[in-house]
Design an enzyme around this catalytic site. Structure first.
Site, mmCIF file in Angstrom:
data_model
loop_
_atom_site.group_PDB
_atom_site.id
_atom_site.type_symbol
_atom_site.label_atom_id
_atom_site.label_comp_id
_atom_site.label_asym_id
_atom_site.label_seq_id
_atom_site.Cartn_x
_atom_site.Cartn_y
_atom_site.Cartn_z
ATOM 1 N N GLY A 103 0.836 -1.188 0.000
ATOM 2 C CA GLY A 103 0.000 0.000 0.000
ATOM 3 C C GLY A 103 0.868 1.234 0.000
ATOM 4 N N CYS A 104 0.259 2.388 0.261
ATOM 5 C CA CYS A 104 1.014 3.637 0.270
ATOM 6 C C CYS A 104 1.703 3.786 1.610
ATOM 7 C CB CYS A 104 0.088 4.816 -0.015
ATOM 8 S SG CYS A 104 -0.700 4.699 -1.607
ATOM 9 N N VAL A 105 2.846 3.124 1.766
ATOM 10 C CA VAL A 105 3.524 3.108 3.069
ATOM 11 C C VAL A 105 4.661 4.121 3.113
ATOM 12 C CG1 VAL A 105 2.947 0.797 3.806
ATOM 13 C CG2 VAL A 105 4.843 1.147 2.248
#
Lengths: 105, 381
Positions: A103-105
């Site tokens: 994900g958008c980490v």
């Protein structure tokens, strides 16, 4: 794909040092990550976090949300960071042999 | 180069570790005239494209020269910006929320020297390093994303499309001829980092093919339930797959239900979907964030697909130009593009911009789609 040899065991890892196959997890892996993550000594609390993560992953197929991990281990997030300086994702999940967080980490 | 330590000790990572100090406080970097007159500004004027003056209660004035920035810049470039600030503005400068650069001086006599300096600076290729503009009813900088420079989910490039577009609309960056400001934004996939969903014109990277499945690794490097729940249309379900004589856990994608959003790839590296011919650009129009006159609006899809045409994206820039020209000719003063389109009706918008209306533009996502259809006999032939 890179391979790591440690104490007679071989692990397939990615560029971030996450294990590529959960089935390759063993106690040597814990020891290997411990050195990398700046953890001096494995305590029972470390082991509890690892155990909770693995049980949850085996049962549900995903890593638990942070609040769930807190609730199951009864450790506050602050304490989890004290145990694993890189945090629950990069530190604890890596040591438990879980897949890399996405994900958008 | 050999390793040079910063003093950090990898043996004791937590020793002498400084955390939670936050950013520096903004007022440390105020130019003196800003610090002195903070909260006491009376009025401002746009003297010419790119140059503003703010006048304070005591009569103090601050002149601001706004110049375009490419956003993705080297330290060499930032040093040059600093050098200009040292020379003209006592070492002070700021960046705007659209990544323009503003140089401020406290006296009118200093403006001309600053402007002349900025205008003469060019890259060896010929493009302006610091083009002055971006104020008033013109086109200012394009808010954009990472693209092929750094991201792993893009369907198009960011810096490339933005450079091509800004070259095309450059005269409007240095002019204020439009009815109202026109904001262009760019996002390289429909995560829509930035402002595409609320811009007058938006460029959006778009896929047209379902993900490929790497069954060998899927269960190993993905958390399958996350991939399944990442799908907005429920196209993904868990599946057991035969792989090289073994039964492995994986997923199955119902291609009929997939609309190529790429969310599953974000969650699961074994479901890549970017494709050279399939990927391209969607254009959206009519969004705004301000409350001026009308409420904020989402932008709407007006062009369903344009191919990626590296390195200059000619059909994309041509279509954007069509919209800008039609809008600047037809809209009333102060009317944003979305307000104009809603006043004349979207069927007229497509007419005037000479855009083709296709079935792709009709909303079909869940219950709210119904509200975007026309439940009225009010329309123009």
């Amino acid at each position: 794909m890179a391979q790591v040899d440690f104490k007679g065991k071989t692990f397939d890892v990615d560029e971030d040092g996450f294990i590529l196959d959960y089935n390759q997890f063993c106690d040597e892996w814990i020891e290997y990550v411990k050195d990398q993550e700046g953890i001096d000594e494995m305590t029972d609390e470390h082991k509890l976090v690892i155990k909770v993560l693995q049980e949850y992953y085996e049962k549900n197929g995903i890593a638990p949300m942070v609040r769930v991990l807190s609730k199951l281990t009864k450790f506050k997030l602050k304490h989890i960071y004290e145990l694993f300086p890189s945090g629950p994702g990069k530190g604890a999940c890596k040591m438990a042999g879980l897949p890399k967080p996405t994900g958008c980490v | 180069m050999a390793f040079i330590s910063s003093g950090y000790n990898p043996e004791k990572p937590m020793e002498n570790r400084i955390t939670d100090i936050g950013p520096k406080k903004y007022d440390q970097f105020y130019p003196p005239v800003i610090a002195k007159n903070k909260g006491k500004w009376l009025y401002h004027e746009i003297l010419e494209p790119g140059v503003l003056v703010h006048v304070a209660e005591g009569g103090d004035e601050v002149y601001t020269v706004r110049v375009g920035g490419c956003r993705l810049m080297t330290t060499t470039h930032i040093r040059e910006i600093c050098e200009i600030a040292e020379k003209h503005c006592d070492g002070h400068l700021r960046f705007t929320t659209r990544n323009n650069i503003e140089f401020m001086v406290d006296d009118k006599s200093k403006v001309d020297a600053l402007k002349k300096d900025l205008e003469t600076r060019k890259f060896p290729g010929g493009s302006f390093k610091f083009p002055i503009g971006g104020t008033g009813a013109g086109i200012t900088n394009i808010v954009h994303t990472q693209g092929w420079i750094h991201c792993h989910t893009p369907a198009t490039d960011a810096s490339g499309t933005v450079k091509a577009t800004m070259d095309e609309v450059f005269k409007d960056f240095q002019d204020m001829r439009l009815p109202a400001p026109l904001r262009i934004s760019m996002a390289c996939c429909l995560n829509m980092c930035g402002a595409v969903h609320c811009s007058d014109i938006a460029i959006l990277g778009y896929h047209r093919k379902p993900p490929m499945l790497d069954h060998e690794y899927l269960d190993k490097i993905c958390e399958i339930p996350l991939a399944i729940s990442s799908c907005p249309t429920g196209a993904i379900k868990p599946a057991k797959v035969e792989w090289k004589g073994e039964t492995v856990k994986s997923v199955a994608v119902n291609n009929e239900r997939c609309m190529f959003c790429g969310n599953c790839y974000t969650m699961c590296p074994s479901m890549p979907l970017s494709d050279q011919i399939g990927d391209g650009i969607v254009l959206m129009a009519g969004g705004k964030v301000s409350n001026r006159i009308s409420q904020p609006k989402f932008s709407k899809v007006v062009v369903a697909f344009l191919p990626n045409e590296m390195p200059r994206w000619p059909s994309m820039t041509k279509t954007i130009n069509q919209m800008i020209e039609a809008y600047s000719k037809d809209a009333r003063k102060y009317e944003r593009l979305g307000e104009w389109a809603e006043r004349i009706g979207w069927e007229r918008f497509f007419d005037k911009c000479e855009l083709e209306f296709t079935h792709h533009l009709i909303d079909d996502f869940r219950d709210p789609a119904y509200y975007t259809w026309r439940q009225s006999t009010q329309f123009k032939f």
